[in-house]
Design an enzyme around this catalytic site. Structure first.
Site, PDB file in Angstrom:
ATOM      1  N   LYS A 144      20.150  49.424 -32.931  1.00 29.41           N
ATOM      2  CA  LYS A 144      18.923  48.804 -32.537  1.00 29.41           C
ATOM      3  C   LYS A 144      17.737  49.598 -32.621  1.00 29.41           C
ATOM      4  CE  LYS A 144      17.877  48.883 -27.936  1.00 29.41           C
ATOM      5  NZ  LYS A 144      17.703  48.530 -26.546  1.00 29.41           N
ATOM      6  N   ASP A 181      17.510  43.394 -28.381  1.00 28.23           N
ATOM      7  CA  ASP A 181      17.565  43.948 -26.900  1.00 28.23           C
ATOM      8  C   ASP A 181      17.858  42.926 -25.995  1.00 28.23           C
ATOM      9  OD1 ASP A 181      15.479  42.723 -26.695  1.00 28.23           O
ATOM     10  OD2 ASP A 181      14.406  44.210 -25.883  1.00 28.23           O
TER      11      ASP A 181
END
Length: 211
Positions: free
Chosen positions: A120, A138
């Site tokens: 991420k 997220d």
């Protein structure tokens, strides 16, 4: 959700905000990297509050490395998991100095080898700093993708793959920021603001909330 509806959703996002930006504050790619590392399980607001004075005096890998773990801890102690994050930040600075001449690499594998950097975080840096059409999933993006049915998936990787497949190419560069901001301010976790939502008529979430 069909392709036409997805395209309309992102067209509306673009019309409302043609140049979306991260809410993390930074002045260099390195500072962005550190801010994203610190933002794990923390709000952008709390990260910015800690990094503003830190970056003002220690805004390079060399400066933060010299500062040391304990002083980094003190500087970021208002952020969750600050002890672990301080160690990761210091170790990341060391690797950047020793292996990359103090420059953040534009390479996914090299980024993911840095302490505290996962897929991420690497996606955020590649997208925001280097202009890659990556999508970092997220909690906001995971929720919005599943709730709207833009790209439903059982885990973050499945949602990322779905977004990569379904988001029209012309919107991929900014899709990450649009979805985060939409989840943060409109499609909230506990009570989505459906009556204020610009894509409510396209969204496939059934129990829409009222004003």
């Amino acid at each position: 959700m069909n392709a036409q509806k997805r395209a309309q959703i992102f067209a509306r996002f673009e019309a409302a905000n043609s140049a979306p930006k991260t809410e993390l504050q930074y002045q260099s790619t390195f500072q962005l990297l550190i801010a994203v590392i610190l933002s794990a399980q923390a709000t952008d607001k709390s990260v910015n509050k800690a990094t503003e004075p830190l970056f003002a005096t220690h805004g390079t890998p060399e400066d933060l490395f010299k500062l040391g773990v304990k002083k980094i801890e003190k500087a970021i102690q208002t952020i969750g998991l600050y002890r672990t994050k301080a160690k990761n930040v210091w170790a990341t600075c060391q690797i950047l100095i020793e292996e990359h001449q103090g420059v953040v690499p534009e390479d996914r594998e090299a980024l993911e080898r840095l302490p505290g950097v996962g897929r991420k975080t690497a996606n955020v840096v590649l997208n925001t700093a280097f202009g890659w059409p990556t999508i970092a999933v997220d909690t906001h993006i995971f929720r919005v993708s599943n709730r709207t049915k833009i790209a439903p998936g059982k885990d973050v990787l499945a949602v990322e793959r779905g977004l990569e497949k379904f988001v029209p190419n012309e919107y991929k560069l900014n899709a990450h920021h649009w979805l985060i901001l939409h989840g943060r301010y409109v499609c909230k976790a506990t009570k989505p603001q459906c009556h204020l939502c610009g894509i409510a008529d396209l969204c496939e979430y059934k129990p829409k909330t009222q004003a």
